[in-house]
Design a protein around this motif. Structure first.
Motif, short mmCIF file in Angstrom:
data_model
loop_
_atom_site.label_atom_id
_atom_site.label_comp_id
_atom_site.label_asym_id
_atom_site.label_seq_id
_atom_site.Cartn_x
_atom_site.Cartn_y
_atom_site.Cartn_z
N ILE A 89 0.82 -1.21 0.00
CA ILE A 89 0.00 0.00 0.00
C ILE A 89 0.86 1.27 0.00
N LYS A 90 2.18 1.05 -0.05
CA LYS A 90 3.13 2.17 -0.13
C LYS A 90 2.98 3.16 1.04
N GLU A 91 2.93 2.60 2.24
CA GLU A 91 2.84 3.42 3.45
C GLU A 91 4.09 3.24 4.30
N ASN A 92 4.45 4.30 5.01
CA ASN A 92 5.58 4.24 5.93
C ASN A 92 5.06 3.70 7.27
N CYS A 93 5.46 2.50 7.64
CA CYS A 93 4.99 1.88 8.87
C CYS A 93 6.13 1.74 9.87
N GLU A 94 5.81 2.05 11.11
CA GLU A 94 6.78 1.91 12.20
C GLU A 94 6.30 0.77 13.09
N ILE A 95 7.05 -0.32 13.09
CA ILE A 95 6.65 -1.50 13.86
C ILE A 95 7.45 -1.57 15.15
N SER A 96 6.74 -1.69 16.28
CA SER A 96 7.42 -1.75 17.57
C SER A 96 6.93 -2.94 18.39
N ASN A 97 7.73 -3.35 19.34
CA ASN A 97 7.39 -4.46 20.22
C ASN A 97 6.53 -3.95 21.37
N VAL A 98 5.28 -4.37 21.40
CA VAL A 98 4.35 -3.96 22.47
C VAL A 98 3.81 -5.23 23.14
N PRO A 99 4.16 -5.49 24.39
CA PRO A 99 3.70 -6.69 25.08
C PRO A 99 2.18 -6.81 25.08
N TRP A 100 1.71 -8.04 25.03
CA TRP A 100 0.28 -8.30 24.90
C TRP A 100 -0.54 -7.64 26.00
N ASP A 101 -0.03 -7.65 27.24
CA ASP A 101 -0.83 -7.11 28.34
C ASP A 101 -1.00 -5.60 28.28
N GLY A 102 -0.31 -4.94 27.35
CA GLY A 102 -0.49 -3.50 27.22
C GLY A 102 -0.86 -3.05 25.82
N ILE A 103 -1.09 -4.02 24.93
CA ILE A 103 -1.26 -3.67 23.51
C ILE A 103 -2.58 -2.95 23.24
N TRP A 104 -3.64 -3.34 23.96
CA TRP A 104 -4.93 -2.68 23.73
C TRP A 104 -4.95 -1.29 24.33
N THR A 105 -4.27 -1.12 25.46
CA THR A 105 -4.15 0.21 26.05
C THR A 105 -3.35 1.12 25.13
N ALA A 106 -2.32 0.58 24.50
CA ALA A 106 -1.52 1.36 23.55
C ALA A 106 -2.38 1.80 22.37
N LEU A 107 -3.29 0.94 21.93
CA LEU A 107 -4.19 1.30 20.83
C LEU A 107 -5.19 2.35 21.29
N ASP A 108 -5.77 2.15 22.46
CA ASP A 108 -6.77 3.09 22.98
C ASP A 108 -6.21 4.48 23.21
N THR A 109 -4.93 4.57 23.56
CA THR A 109 -4.32 5.86 23.89
C THR A 109 -3.54 6.47 22.72
#
Length: 257
Positions: A63-83
Motif C-alpha cells: 500500500i506504499k505506506e511508511n509503517c513503524e513496527i514496535s514491540n508492544v507486550p500483549w498485556d499492554g497492547i490494547w491500552t496502547a491502541l486506545d491511547t
C-alpha cells in the motif's frame, strides 16, 4: 541582505519542521507482541522478526505506506491502541463480537484451531474430558481462550494466565498445570516439533469457539485505514506472499476465507 537571508533561513527551518511533522503524522504505528516465536520475536541484533512482522511489512510495502513496527507486550497492547500510542494491533487477533463492538478490524487473514498441550508421556486416552478438575494454563487477557476452556471443562476450571507460551510450558514441565491451551499452529511449531509434547486431542475449528478467524485491529473510526490495509492484504494473499511467509516461519500454508 541580512534580513533576506534570515527570512530564507527561517522559511527553510519552518518548512523542514512541517515536513518532519507531516512525516510523523503519516507514519502508521504498528504494535506487535514479540514474545511468540515464530509469530514474532526479537532477534539477537535487536530487530523484530517473525511471521507477523514480515506480513505487516509486506502489506505496508503493497500500500506504499511508511509503517513503524514496535514491540508492544500483549498485556499492554490494547491500552496502547486506545491511547493512540499505536494505530494498529499487528499481532493477528481472533475476531469476536465483543472486539468488533469496540474496535475496527481488517478482513480475516487466516484461521487457526484451539488445542490442549501436554508432555509427550502423558496418558491422553481420556481425551479433553480427563482434564476436568485440573489446572489449565493459557495466555493472559485472551478472552476467547478462557471461554473455550470453560466450555470444555466447566466454569469452575482453575485457569492460570501467563504472559508467554514459554512461561506456561515451564509450569507445565514442573507439573504446576496439567495442560497448556493455545492455538494449534503455535503449539505445533514451538513445542510439538521438539518431540517433547503432544496434543490431548485434535484441534477444534468450530467457529463458535475460534470465531471467524484472525485479523488486525484499529481504533473505532479508522475505516479509511482499514480499507487501505484490506486492499493490501487482498493483494498479498492473491500473490501467494502470505503462503510464502507462512512456509518460511511455520512450514505451513494458511486457510483464508
Amino acid at each position: 541582505m541580512i534580513s533576506r537571508v534570515s527570512t530564507i533561513l527561517l522559511s527553510t527551518v519552518l518548512s523542514a519542521m512541517a515536513m518532519s511533522q507531516a512525516h510523523s503524522q503519516d507514519t502508521i504505528k504498528i504494535g506487535i507482541d514479540a514474545s511468540y516465536k515464530p509469530n514474532a520475536w526479537v532477534a539477537p541484533d535487536g530487530e523484530l522478526t517473525g511471521f507477523e512482522v514480515d506480513l505487516a511489512k509486506a502489506v505496508c510495502a503493497e500500500i506504499k505506506e511508511n509503517c513503524e513496527i514496535s514491540n508492544v507486550p500483549w498485556d499492554g497492547i490494547w491500552t496502547a491502541l486506545d491511547t493512540d500510542t499505536i494505530d494498529m494491533v499487528g499481532t493477528t487477533v481472533t475476531v469476536s463480537k465483543a472486539r468488533l463492538e469496540k474496535y475496527d478490524a481488517t478482513r480475516v487473514i487466516y484461521k487457526v484451531g484451539y488445542a490442549f498441550l501436554v508432555p509427550a508421556d502423558t496418558d491422553v486416552s481420556g481425551g479433553i474430558p480427563a482434564l476436568k478438575g485440573k489446572s489449565i494454563g493459557t495466555i493472559t487477557g485472551t478472552q476467547p481462550y478462557y471461554e473455550y476452556i470453560k466450555a470444555m471443562l466447566g466454569d469452575d476450571t482453575d485457569i492460570r494466565g501467563y504472559d508467554s507460551p514459554d512461561a506456561a510450558v515451564l509450569d507445565l514441565d514442573a507439573g504446576r498445570i496439567a495442560a497448556f491451551m493455545n492455538d494449534d499452529q503455535q503449539l505445533q511449531y514451538q513445542f510439538i516439533s521438539t518431540g517433547k509434547y503432544k496434543l490431548v486431542d485434535k484441534p477444534t475449528y468450530d467457529s463458535k469457539f475460534v470465531g471467524a478467524g484472525r485479523a488486525w485491529f484499529f481504533r473505532k473510526g479508522s475505516k479509511v485505514l482499514v480499507d487501505k490495509f484490506n486492499k493490501g492484504l487482498d493483494a498479498v494473499i492473491a500473490s501467494g506472499k502470505l503462503d510464502e511467509i507462512g512456509m518460511k516461519y511455520l512450514n505451513a500454508k494458511f486457510t483464508t476465507p
